[in-house]
Design an enzyme around this catalytic site. Structure first.
Site, PDB file in Angstrom:
ATOM      1  N   ARG A   1       0.840  -1.219   0.000  1.00 25.04           N
ATOM      2  CA  ARG A   1       0.000   0.000   0.000  1.00 25.04           C
ATOM      3  C   ARG A   1       0.871   1.263   0.000  1.00 25.04           C
ATOM      4  O   ARG A   1       0.549   2.250  -0.657  1.00 25.04           O
ATOM      5  CB  ARG A   1      -0.937  -0.028   1.209  1.00 25.04           C
ATOM      6  CG  ARG A   1      -1.874   1.142   1.280  1.00 25.04           C
ATOM      7  CD  ARG A   1      -2.899   1.006   2.403  1.00 25.04           C
ATOM      8  NE  ARG A   1      -3.576   2.292   2.576  1.00 25.04           N
ATOM      9  CZ  ARG A   1      -3.616   2.968   3.722  1.00 25.04           C
ATOM     10  NH1 ARG A   1      -3.080   2.468   4.817  1.00 25.04           N
ATOM     11  NH2 ARG A   1      -4.222   4.153   3.780  1.00 25.04           N
TER      12      ARG A   1
ATOM     13  N   HIS B   1       0.639   4.231  -2.728  1.00 30.46           N
ATOM     14  CA  HIS B   1       0.277   5.604  -2.378  1.00 30.46           C
ATOM     15  C   HIS B   1       1.397   6.591  -2.670  1.00 30.46           C
ATOM     16  O   HIS B   1       1.157   7.750  -2.989  1.00 30.46           O
ATOM     17  CB  HIS B   1      -0.142   5.678  -0.903  1.00 30.46           C
ATOM     18  CG  HIS B   1      -1.545   5.253  -0.693  1.00 30.46           C
ATOM     19  ND1 HIS B   1      -2.350   5.754   0.287  1.00 30.46           N
ATOM     20  CD2 HIS B   1      -2.293   4.347  -1.348  1.00 30.46           C
ATOM     21  CE1 HIS B   1      -3.544   5.192   0.205  1.00 30.46           C
ATOM     22  NE2 HIS B   1      -3.530   4.320  -0.772  1.00 30.46           N
TER      23      HIS B   1
ATOM     24  N   TRP C   1     -10.521  -8.797   2.514  1.00 26.02           N
ATOM     25  CA  TRP C   1     -11.283  -9.106   1.304  1.00 26.02           C
ATOM     26  C   TRP C   1     -11.355 -10.615   1.045  1.00 26.02           C
ATOM     27  O   TRP C   1     -12.303 -11.086   0.446  1.00 26.02           O
ATOM     28  CB  TRP C   1     -10.629  -8.453   0.089  1.00 26.02           C
ATOM     29  CG  TRP C   1     -10.735  -6.958   0.005  1.00 26.02           C
ATOM     30  CD1 TRP C   1     -11.719  -6.232  -0.612  1.00 26.02           C
ATOM     31  CD2 TRP C   1      -9.809  -5.988   0.541  1.00 26.02           C
ATOM     32  NE1 TRP C   1     -11.454  -4.886  -0.510  1.00 26.02           N
ATOM     33  CE2 TRP C   1     -10.305  -4.700   0.207  1.00 26.02           C
ATOM     34  CE3 TRP C   1      -8.619  -6.075   1.256  1.00 26.02           C
ATOM     35  CZ2 TRP C   1      -9.649  -3.518   0.575  1.00 26.02           C
ATOM     36  CZ3 TRP C   1      -7.962  -4.903   1.623  1.00 26.02           C
ATOM     37  CH2 TRP C   1      -8.467  -3.647   1.293  1.00 26.02           C
TER      38      TRP C   1
HETATM   39  C1  HEM Z   1      -9.538   1.483  -6.793  1.00 24.94           C
HETATM   40  C2  HEM Z   1      -9.165   2.354  -5.923  1.00 24.94           C
HETATM   41  C3  HEM Z   1      -8.792   1.967  -4.531  1.00 24.94           C
HETATM   42  C4  HEM Z   1      -9.450   2.299  -3.393  1.00 24.94           C
HETATM   43  C5  HEM Z   1     -10.725   3.144  -3.267  1.00 24.94           C
HETATM   44  C6  HEM Z   1      -8.737   1.680  -2.294  1.00 24.94           C
HETATM   45  C7  HEM Z   1      -9.113   1.801  -0.977  1.00 24.94           C
HETATM   46  C8  HEM Z   1      -8.499   1.132   0.075  1.00 24.94           C
HETATM   47  C9  HEM Z   1      -8.872   1.244   1.451  1.00 24.94           C
HETATM   48  C10 HEM Z   1      -9.998   2.121   1.996  1.00 24.94           C
HETATM   49  C11 HEM Z   1      -8.049   0.421   2.167  1.00 24.94           C
HETATM   50  C12 HEM Z   1      -8.055   0.206   3.679  1.00 24.94           C
HETATM   51  C13 HEM Z   1      -6.906   0.990   4.304  1.00 24.94           C
HETATM   52  C14 HEM Z   1      -6.855   0.678   5.793  1.00 24.94           C
HETATM   53  O1  HEM Z   1      -7.875   0.940   6.472  1.00 24.94           O
HETATM   54  O2  HEM Z   1      -5.808   0.166   6.268  1.00 24.94           O
HETATM   55  C15 HEM Z   1      -7.163  -0.204   1.240  1.00 24.94           C
HETATM   56  C16 HEM Z   1      -6.212  -1.112   1.589  1.00 24.94           C
HETATM   57  C17 HEM Z   1      -5.289  -1.644   0.703  1.00 24.94           C
HETATM   58  N1  HEM Z   1      -5.114  -1.249  -0.609  1.00 24.94           N
HETATM   59 FE1  HEM Z   1      -6.398  -0.145  -1.693  1.00 24.94          FE
HETATM   60  N2  HEM Z   1      -7.659   1.002  -2.774  1.00 24.94           N
HETATM   61  C18 HEM Z   1      -7.637   1.156  -4.127  1.00 24.94           C
HETATM   62  C19 HEM Z   1      -6.684   0.675  -5.002  1.00 24.94           C
HETATM   63  C20 HEM Z   1      -5.542  -0.004  -4.593  1.00 24.94           C
HETATM   64  C21 HEM Z   1      -4.418  -0.291  -5.454  1.00 24.94           C
HETATM   65  C22 HEM Z   1      -4.299   0.175  -6.907  1.00 24.94           C
HETATM   66  C23 HEM Z   1      -3.518  -0.999  -4.709  1.00 24.94           C
HETATM   67  C24 HEM Z   1      -2.179  -1.539  -5.086  1.00 24.94           C
HETATM   68  C25 HEM Z   1      -1.833  -1.855  -6.327  1.00 24.94           C
HETATM   69  C26 HEM Z   1      -4.099  -1.158  -3.387  1.00 24.94           C
HETATM   70  C27 HEM Z   1      -3.515  -1.858  -2.371  1.00 24.94           C
HETATM   71  C28 HEM Z   1      -4.053  -1.963  -1.085  1.00 24.94           C
HETATM   72  C29 HEM Z   1      -3.541  -2.865  -0.059  1.00 24.94           C
HETATM   73  C30 HEM Z   1      -2.379  -3.832  -0.217  1.00 24.94           C
HETATM   74  C31 HEM Z   1      -4.327  -2.665   1.062  1.00 24.94           C
HETATM   75  C32 HEM Z   1      -4.208  -3.372   2.401  1.00 24.94           C
HETATM   76  C33 HEM Z   1      -3.287  -2.592   3.299  1.00 24.94           C
HETATM   77  C34 HEM Z   1      -3.154  -3.198   4.696  1.00 24.94           C
HETATM   78  O3  HEM Z   1      -3.493  -4.379   4.889  1.00 24.94           O
HETATM   79  O4  HEM Z   1      -2.663  -2.467   5.584  1.00 24.94           O
HETATM   80  N3  HEM Z   1      -5.313  -0.526  -3.346  1.00 24.94           N
HETATM   81  N4  HEM Z   1      -7.455   0.234  -0.028  1.00 24.94           N
HETATM   82  N1  LIG Z   2      -5.377   1.471  -1.315  1.00 23.55           N
HETATM   83  N2  LIG Z   2      -5.927   2.543  -1.087  1.00 23.55           N
HETATM   84  C1  LIG Z   2      -6.025   2.991   0.191  1.00 23.55           C
HETATM   85  O1  LIG Z   2      -5.454   2.425   1.096  1.00 23.55           O
HETATM   86  C2  LIG Z   2      -6.818   4.194   0.467  1.00 23.55           C
HETATM   87  C3  LIG Z   2      -7.165   5.054  -0.539  1.00 23.55           C
HETATM   88  C4  LIG Z   2      -7.895   6.174  -0.206  1.00 23.55           C
HETATM   89  N3  LIG Z   2      -8.290   6.417   1.054  1.00 23.55           N
HETATM   90  C5  LIG Z   2      -7.936   5.561   2.044  1.00 23.55           C
HETATM   91  C6  LIG Z   2      -7.195   4.429   1.773  1.00 23.55           C
END
Ligand code: HEM
Ligand SMILES: N=NC(=O)c1ccncc1
Length: 281
Positions: free
Chosen positions: A33, A37, A177
């Site tokens: 992540r 970001h 997920w």
């Molecule tokens: C489509 C748009 C996306 C949205 C709206 C989104 C949103 C989110 C949100 C809300 C979380 C939870 C963060 C938390 O509470 O710790 C998250 C986690 C995560 N996202 Fe996304 N995300 C998007 C795209 C992506 C992309 C493009 C990647 C990487 C290629 C990604 C990788 C991750 C990963 C690995 C986590 C888990 C992080 C953890 O376990 O701490 N996401 N995402």
């Molecule tokens: N992978 N996307 C994220 O973690 C995220 C994106 C936007 N707002 C909060 C979390």
């Protein structure tokens, strides 16, 4: 560029991936992540944002609520920066995501060094460039088209949600997920298509989707991948063909972490945009 031993850095990162004291036993998801970001602020029209510069070191960007929780990832990597002070944060953070993906069983992702850290916050991109999970397909397209991605790449990149979980105190969403959130597979796409998802409110009042046993979740943006017909085509392909997903994810993630990186003849990244574009930040 002098030849530094990036293999040694990668080997050191690999050692910190397993972590019984963190989340589901792995720092991998939060490292992925961070890499996303740090890169996902790119704007192709102005050439601003992207992984070069490591601008999340500056309060303006690190305090963006979209980046809540990434302080954990940055802290996990600090001892490695101390051991290899010659590596830029820009390179370290992107390499961290690449190593984590492979360590969790995912594909090899091409990665090149040469990013250069900014010395002040004059190039920090404006907040608000990362996606809002409460929205739908139009919003996702506006965010990722701005970076230069197409529908296929958007779906492939979204497959990273096979990793990790949402944390209510970070993003306001809760839960994993997939059943095994520290293995990189195409299960996310299979569940999107074949599981029953019911809309509900989580403990902090945000709408998200729950599996019938309540153990798994999907974000509103995740669900738009199966409600939007052009995205759905690719969800079906990746659910049916893991190798295709791995190949496409590797290419898209490699493109993501290169955003904002223009290398000079020595291989070192240059600032691509003029003071005019910077003034528009
Ligand atoms: C489509 C748009 C996306 C949205 C709206 C989104 C949103 C989110 C949100 C809300 C979380 C939870 C963060 C938390 O509470 O710790 C998250 C986690 C995560 N996202 Fe996304 N995300 C998007 C795209 C992506 C992309 C493009 C990647 C990487 C290629 C990604 C990788 C991750 C990963 C690995 C986590 C888990 C992080 C953890 O376990 O701490 N996401 N995402
Ligand atoms: N992978 N996307 C994220 O973690 C995220 C994106 C936007 N707002 C909060 C979390």
């Amino acid at each position: 560029m002098t030849d530094h031993d990036y293999g040694a850095v990668a080997a050191e990162i690999k050692k910190i991936i397993p972590n019984d004291d963190y989340d589901d036993g792995s720092t991998g998801p939060v490292l992925v992540r961070l890499a996303w970001h740090a890169s996902g602020t790119y704007d192709k029209e102005t050439g601003t944002g992207g992984s070069n510069g490591a601008t999340m070191r500056y309060k303006i960007e690190s305090s963006d609520s979209a980046n809540n929780g990434l302080e954990y990832a940055r802290k996990f990597l600090e001892p490695i920066k101390a051991k290899f002070p010659w590596i830029s944060y820009s390179d370290l953070w992107t390499l961290g995501g690449v190593v984590a993906i492979e360590a969790m069983g995912g594909p090899k992702v091409p990665w090149k060094p040469g990013r250069v850290d900014d010395v002040d916050d004059q190039y920090v991109p404006p907040n608000g460039r990362l996606p809002d999970a409460s929205q739908g397909a139009d919003h996702i397209r506006s965010i990722f088209y701005r970076m230069g991605f197409n529908d296929q790449e958007i779906v492939a990149l979204s497959g990273a949600h096979n990793l990790g979980r949402c944390h209510g105190d970070r993003s306001g969403f809760e839960g994993p997920w997939v059943p095994n959130p520290i293995r990189f597979t195409n299960t996310y796409f299979k569940l999107l298509l074949h599981a029953e998802w019911v809309k509900g409110k989580n403990s902090v009042g945000n709408e998200q989707f729950y599996s019938d046993d309540g153990e798994l979740m999907m974000l509103p943006t995740d669900m738009s991948l199966v409600t939007d017909p052009k995205f759905r085509v690719w969800v079906e392909k990746y659910a049916a063909d893991r190798d295709l997903f791995f190949k496409d994810f590797s290419a898209a993630f490699s493109k993501l972490i290169e955003l904002g990186v223009t290398r000079g003849p020595e291989g070192l990244a240059l600032r691509k945009y003029s003071t005019v574009a910077r003034a528009r930040l």
